[in-house]
Design a protein around this motif. Structure first.
Motif, PDB file in Angstrom:
ATOM      1  N   SER A 217      23.188 -40.099   4.245  1.00  0.00           N
ATOM      2  CA  SER A 217      22.668 -41.223   3.456  1.00  0.00           C
ATOM      3  C   SER A 217      21.497 -40.781   2.594  1.00  0.00           C
ATOM      4  O   SER A 217      21.346 -41.250   1.455  1.00  0.00           O
ATOM      5  N   LEU A 218      20.662 -39.888   3.127  1.00  0.00           N
ATOM      6  CA  LEU A 218      19.543 -39.377   2.328  1.00  0.00           C
ATOM      7  C   LEU A 218      20.063 -38.594   1.130  1.00  0.00           C
ATOM      8  O   LEU A 218      19.550 -38.749   0.009  1.00  0.00           O
ATOM      9  N   LYS A 219      21.077 -37.791   1.342  1.00  0.00           N
ATOM     10  CA  LYS A 219      21.642 -37.034   0.214  1.00  0.00           C
ATOM     11  C   LYS A 219      22.169 -37.978  -0.866  1.00  0.00           C
ATOM     12  O   LYS A 219      21.942 -37.747  -2.066  1.00  0.00           O
ATOM     13  N   GLU A 220      22.849 -39.019  -0.437  1.00  0.00           N
ATOM     14  CA  GLU A 220      23.377 -39.979  -1.414  1.00  0.00           C
ATOM     15  C   GLU A 220      22.243 -40.710  -2.132  1.00  0.00           C
ATOM     16  O   GLU A 220      22.335 -40.967  -3.345  1.00  0.00           O
ATOM     17  N   ALA A 221      21.175 -41.025  -1.416  1.00  0.00           N
ATOM     18  CA  ALA A 221      20.034 -41.706  -2.035  1.00  0.00           C
ATOM     19  C   ALA A 221      19.367 -40.813  -3.079  1.00  0.00           C
ATOM     20  O   ALA A 221      18.957 -41.285  -4.148  1.00  0.00           O
ATOM     21  N   ILE A 222      19.252 -39.531  -2.779  1.00  0.00           N
ATOM     22  CA  ILE A 222      18.660 -38.599  -3.748  1.00  0.00           C
ATOM     23  C   ILE A 222      19.550 -38.500  -4.978  1.00  0.00           C
ATOM     24  O   ILE A 222      19.076 -38.579  -6.124  1.00  0.00           O
ATOM     25  N   LYS A 223      20.842 -38.339  -4.758  1.00  0.00           N
ATOM     26  CA  LYS A 223      21.778 -38.215  -5.881  1.00  0.00           C
ATOM     27  C   LYS A 223      21.819 -39.482  -6.724  1.00  0.00           C
ATOM     28  O   LYS A 223      22.073 -39.427  -7.938  1.00  0.00           O
ATOM     29  N   ALA A 224      21.556 -40.637  -6.079  1.00  0.00           N
ATOM     30  CA  ALA A 224      21.579 -41.919  -6.796  1.00  0.00           C
ATOM     31  C   ALA A 224      20.265 -42.215  -7.506  1.00  0.00           C
ATOM     32  O   ALA A 224      20.120 -43.276  -8.123  1.00  0.00           O
ATOM     33  N   GLY A 225      19.308 -41.310  -7.426  1.00  0.00           N
ATOM     34  CA  GLY A 225      18.040 -41.487  -8.130  1.00  0.00           C
ATOM     35  C   GLY A 225      17.057 -42.394  -7.418  1.00  0.00           C
ATOM     36  O   GLY A 225      16.100 -42.881  -8.031  1.00  0.00           O
ATOM     37  N   LYS A 226      17.264 -42.619  -6.108  1.00  0.00           N
ATOM     38  CA  LYS A 226      16.352 -43.486  -5.362  1.00  0.00           C
ATOM     39  C   LYS A 226      15.105 -42.750  -4.885  1.00  0.00           C
ATOM     40  O   LYS A 226      14.184 -43.373  -4.368  1.00  0.00           O
ATOM     41  N   MET A 227      15.081 -41.445  -5.037  1.00  0.00           N
ATOM     42  CA  MET A 227      13.940 -40.641  -4.611  1.00  0.00           C
ATOM     43  C   MET A 227      13.304 -39.944  -5.812  1.00  0.00           C
ATOM     44  O   MET A 227      14.009 -39.345  -6.625  1.00  0.00           O
ATOM     45  N   ARG A 228      11.983 -40.016  -5.873  1.00  0.00           N
ATOM     46  CA  ARG A 228      11.286 -39.274  -6.923  1.00  0.00           C
ATOM     47  C   ARG A 228      10.906 -37.887  -6.428  1.00  0.00           C
ATOM     48  O   ARG A 228      11.047 -36.904  -7.145  1.00  0.00           O
ATOM     49  N   HIS A 229      10.405 -37.815  -5.208  1.00  0.00           N
ATOM     50  CA  HIS A 229      10.092 -36.528  -4.587  1.00  0.00           C
ATOM     51  C   HIS A 229      10.365 -36.645  -3.092  1.00  0.00           C
ATOM     52  O   HIS A 229      10.104 -37.688  -2.481  1.00  0.00           O
ATOM     53  N   VAL A 230      10.846 -35.554  -2.486  1.00  0.00           N
ATOM     54  CA  VAL A 230      11.149 -35.545  -1.054  1.00  0.00           C
ATOM     55  C   VAL A 230      10.627 -34.261  -0.422  1.00  0.00           C
ATOM     56  O   VAL A 230      10.819 -33.163  -0.965  1.00  0.00           O
ATOM     57  N   ALA A 231       9.975 -34.399   0.722  1.00  0.00           N
ATOM     58  CA  ALA A 231       9.574 -33.254   1.545  1.00  0.00           C
ATOM     59  C   ALA A 231      10.163 -33.441   2.937  1.00  0.00           C
ATOM     60  O   ALA A 231       9.955 -34.476   3.565  1.00  0.00           O
ATOM     61  N   LEU A 232      10.881 -32.430   3.413  1.00  0.00           N
ATOM     62  CA  LEU A 232      11.440 -32.454   4.764  1.00  0.00           C
ATOM     63  C   LEU A 232      10.933 -31.245   5.544  1.00  0.00           C
ATOM     64  O   LEU A 232      11.127 -30.098   5.125  1.00  0.00           O
ATOM     65  N   ASP A 233      10.297 -31.519   6.665  1.00  0.00           N
ATOM     66  CA  ASP A 233       9.893 -30.449   7.572  1.00  0.00           C
ATOM     67  C   ASP A 233      10.808 -30.395   8.780  1.00  0.00           C
ATOM     68  O   ASP A 233      10.809 -29.404   9.503  1.00  0.00           O
ATOM     69  N   VAL A 234      11.559 -31.446   9.014  1.00  0.00           N
ATOM     70  CA  VAL A 234      12.417 -31.545  10.197  1.00  0.00           C
ATOM     71  C   VAL A 234      13.834 -31.903   9.763  1.00  0.00           C
ATOM     72  O   VAL A 234      14.042 -32.579   8.757  1.00  0.00           O
ATOM     73  N   TRP A 235      14.817 -31.458  10.567  1.00  0.00           N
ATOM     74  CA  TRP A 235      16.208 -31.509  10.153  1.00  0.00           C
ATOM     75  C   TRP A 235      17.095 -31.830  11.342  1.00  0.00           C
ATOM     76  O   TRP A 235      16.772 -31.485  12.482  1.00  0.00           O
ATOM     77  N   CYS A 236      18.222 -32.455  11.090  1.00  0.00           N
ATOM     78  CA  CYS A 236      19.234 -32.583  12.132  1.00  0.00           C
ATOM     79  C   CYS A 236      19.813 -31.194  12.431  1.00  0.00           C
ATOM     80  O   CYS A 236      19.908 -30.346  11.542  1.00  0.00           O
ATOM     81  N   ASN A 237      20.153 -30.983  13.662  1.00  0.00           N
ATOM     82  CA  ASN A 237      20.841 -29.754  14.079  1.00  0.00           C
ATOM     83  C   ASN A 237      20.029 -28.481  13.850  1.00  0.00           C
ATOM     84  O   ASN A 237      20.596 -27.411  13.611  1.00  0.00           O
ATOM     85  N   GLU A 238      18.693 -28.601  13.915  1.00  0.00           N
ATOM     86  CA  GLU A 238      17.898 -27.374  13.802  1.00  0.00           C
ATOM     87  C   GLU A 238      18.359 -26.380  14.869  1.00  0.00           C
ATOM     88  O   GLU A 238      18.653 -26.767  15.997  1.00  0.00           O
ATOM     89  N   PRO A 239      18.415 -25.080  14.542  1.00  0.00           N
ATOM     90  CA  PRO A 239      18.018 -24.461  13.272  1.00  0.00           C
ATOM     91  C   PRO A 239      19.140 -24.380  12.237  1.00  0.00           C
ATOM     92  O   PRO A 239      18.950 -23.781  11.180  1.00  0.00           O
ATOM     93  N   GLU A 240      20.299 -24.974  12.543  1.00  0.00           N
ATOM     94  CA  GLU A 240      21.437 -24.945  11.598  1.00  0.00           C
ATOM     95  C   GLU A 240      21.282 -26.100  10.619  1.00  0.00           C
ATOM     96  O   GLU A 240      21.906 -27.143  10.764  1.00  0.00           O
ATOM     97  N   ILE A 241      20.456 -25.916   9.604  1.00  0.00           N
ATOM     98  CA  ILE A 241      20.115 -27.034   8.726  1.00  0.00           C
ATOM     99  C   ILE A 241      21.155 -27.219   7.626  1.00  0.00           C
ATOM    100  O   ILE A 241      21.933 -26.313   7.312  1.00  0.00           O
ATOM    101  N   ASP A 242      21.169 -28.402   7.057  1.00  0.00           N
ATOM    102  CA  ASP A 242      22.075 -28.758   5.968  1.00  0.00           C
ATOM    103  C   ASP A 242      21.550 -28.113   4.679  1.00  0.00           C
ATOM    104  O   ASP A 242      20.552 -28.562   4.106  1.00  0.00           O
ATOM    105  N   LYS A 243      22.217 -27.073   4.216  1.00  0.00           N
ATOM    106  CA  LYS A 243      21.727 -26.317   3.060  1.00  0.00           C
ATOM    107  C   LYS A 243      21.893 -27.102   1.758  1.00  0.00           C
ATOM    108  O   LYS A 243      21.118 -26.901   0.807  1.00  0.00           O
ATOM    109  N   GLU A 244      22.886 -27.980   1.699  1.00  0.00           N
ATOM    110  CA  GLU A 244      23.014 -28.829   0.513  1.00  0.00           C
ATOM    111  C   GLU A 244      21.803 -29.751   0.404  1.00  0.00           C
ATOM    112  O   GLU A 244      21.228 -29.919  -0.683  1.00  0.00           O
ATOM    113  N   LEU A 245      21.397 -30.330   1.526  1.00  0.00           N
ATOM    114  CA  LEU A 245      20.217 -31.191   1.520  1.00  0.00           C
ATOM    115  C   LEU A 245      18.970 -30.396   1.151  1.00  0.00           C
ATOM    116  O   LEU A 245      18.120 -30.878   0.396  1.00  0.00           O
ATOM    117  N   MET A 246      18.869 -29.194   1.675  1.00  0.00           N
ATOM    118  CA  MET A 246      17.719 -28.349   1.342  1.00  0.00           C
ATOM    119  C   MET A 246      17.598 -28.152  -0.171  1.00  0.00           C
ATOM    120  O   MET A 246      16.495 -28.183  -0.721  1.00  0.00           O
TER     121      MET A 246
END
Length: 373
Positions: A217-246
């Motif tokens: 949902s966050l990826k879709e929100a970013i693609k839809a222009g709902k985010m101006r800037h995003v910082a993520l320090d934590v991820w689902c499935n660490e350490p296997e993070i979503d590289k598309e989201l990164m």
């Protein structure tokens, strides 16, 4: 007695050996049931899942995690089997605050514009959220707070609903624990429905737990222009993070927001003292690391007429958040190594800012815990 220790917990060299006949060190992910079977105590971080699989049939009587978070400990199992557990509340709280303010300073200086008059919504007002709420006004930020458990206990005054916070905030910073069920469930808290309330692009920061955000949902929100800037320090499935989201976010870091030197030292000390107290060791002394690495601690205040920008520049001189971002992007598969071999970062209170001639700037820097001359 035997204690099993995560080998990435700092400042422990020779400390526990004074009290335990056997001290063994392992990577947090490699601590297994065979290793802990005859252990009396565990000193861990979030990477060690303390549940029935690990603890069944063991001799463990006490678990200390050198972290604020404790969702990696099965509290019910520990209670049923007489195992005491402790965490280190607040140990790295200001390190996380530093991370958030460095990100905001960075985007402000790189085109987001002044922070003055913007509204910061803080979701989760525990140890981190309280400190962030206390210092944010020094940067001209208005603060909204959401924390249902605190609101029930203390009264609604001073808190708003999550929906209201999301609608009214320009910046949202998330600092909740991970609760997978119950009245205060936070698992998947930020999802398609909540992102759908964004009426204009917002700044979004997550430095709590990855699973608090539904990443598709966050990826879709970013693609839809709902985010101006995003910082993520934590991820689902660490350490296997979503590289598309990164690739979609502005700042991506490997779960190191609280990794200030002070935060690490505080977490280690809290855990060691809990263990010594539980086993009646150490004569009640409060142990703390005797020597900590030092850095150059003088910052010279600039002479430009834009006082706000100079204050933000001082903040950024304490921590190069872009370097952590660059390191993860270059080596996303080295997530654990980047955490385990993290360098020295000192908090604002370590630094002395000199040549501050503007009273407003001095008051602001003091409020942020800098020393000012």
């Amino acid at each position: 007695m035997k204690i099993v220790v995560d080998d990435k917990i700092p400042y422990l060299e020779g400390v526990l050996e004074r009290y335990f006949s056997e001290v063994v060190y392992y990577s947090g992910r490699d601590i297994s049931s065979n290793i802990v079977a005859d252990a009396d105590a565990l000193l861990i971080r979030t990477r060690t899942k303390c549940n029935e699989k690990l603890l069944a049939g063991s001799n463990v009587k006490m678990i200390a995690t050198a972290t604020i978070g404790h969702d990696h400990i099965d509290k019910e199992y520990c209670k049923e089997h007489g195992i005491l557990w402790t965490n280190a509340p607040g140990c790295n709280a200001f390190g996380v605050v530093q991370y958030v303010l460095c990100f905001l300073s960075l985007i402000s200086l790189k085109g987001y514009g002044s922070l003055q008059g913007k509204t910061l919504g803080i979701v989760g007002v525990g140890e981190v959220g309280k400190r962030l709420a206390a210092v944010a006004p020094y940067l001209g930020l208005n603060v909204l707070k959401n924390d249902p458990p605190r609101a029930r206990k203390e009264g609604e005054d001073g808190f708003v609903s999550l929906d209201e916070l999301v609608v009214k905030s320009d910046i949202i910073s998330v600092h909740v624990p991970l609760n997978r069920d119950g009245e205060d469930r936070t698992f998947g808290l930020f999802n398609e429905g909540l992102f759908g309330l964004f009426q204009q692009p917002k700044v979004f920061i997550n430095a709590s737990r990855g699973e608090v955000v539904h990443e598709p949902s966050l990826k879709e929100a970013i693609k839809a222009g709902k985010m101006r800037h995003v910082a993520l320090d934590v991820w689902c499935n660490e350490p296997e993070i979503d590289k598309e989201l990164m690739e979609l976010v502005d700042i991506a870091t490997p779960h190191i927001a609280g990794y200030s030197l002070e935060g690490k030292a505080n977490g280690t000390a809290a855990s060691v003292n809990s263990i010594l107290h539980f086993f009646g060791l150490g004569g009640g002394d409060k142990w703390y690391p005797s020597s900590l690495p030092s850095l150059e601690n003088k910052i010279t205040f600039g002479s430009s007429k834009n006082v706000e920008d100079e204050v933000l520049s001082c903040i950024l001189k304490t921590y190069n958040i872009e370097s952590d971002n660059d390191n993860l992007r270059r080596n996303p598969d080295d997530f654990e190594s980047l955490r385990g071999n993290y360098g020295v970062r000192r908090e604002f209170s370590y630094y002395k800012v000199v040549n501050v001639k503007d009273e407003r700037a001095a008051a602001c820097l003091n409020g942020l815990t800098f020393k000012v001359e």
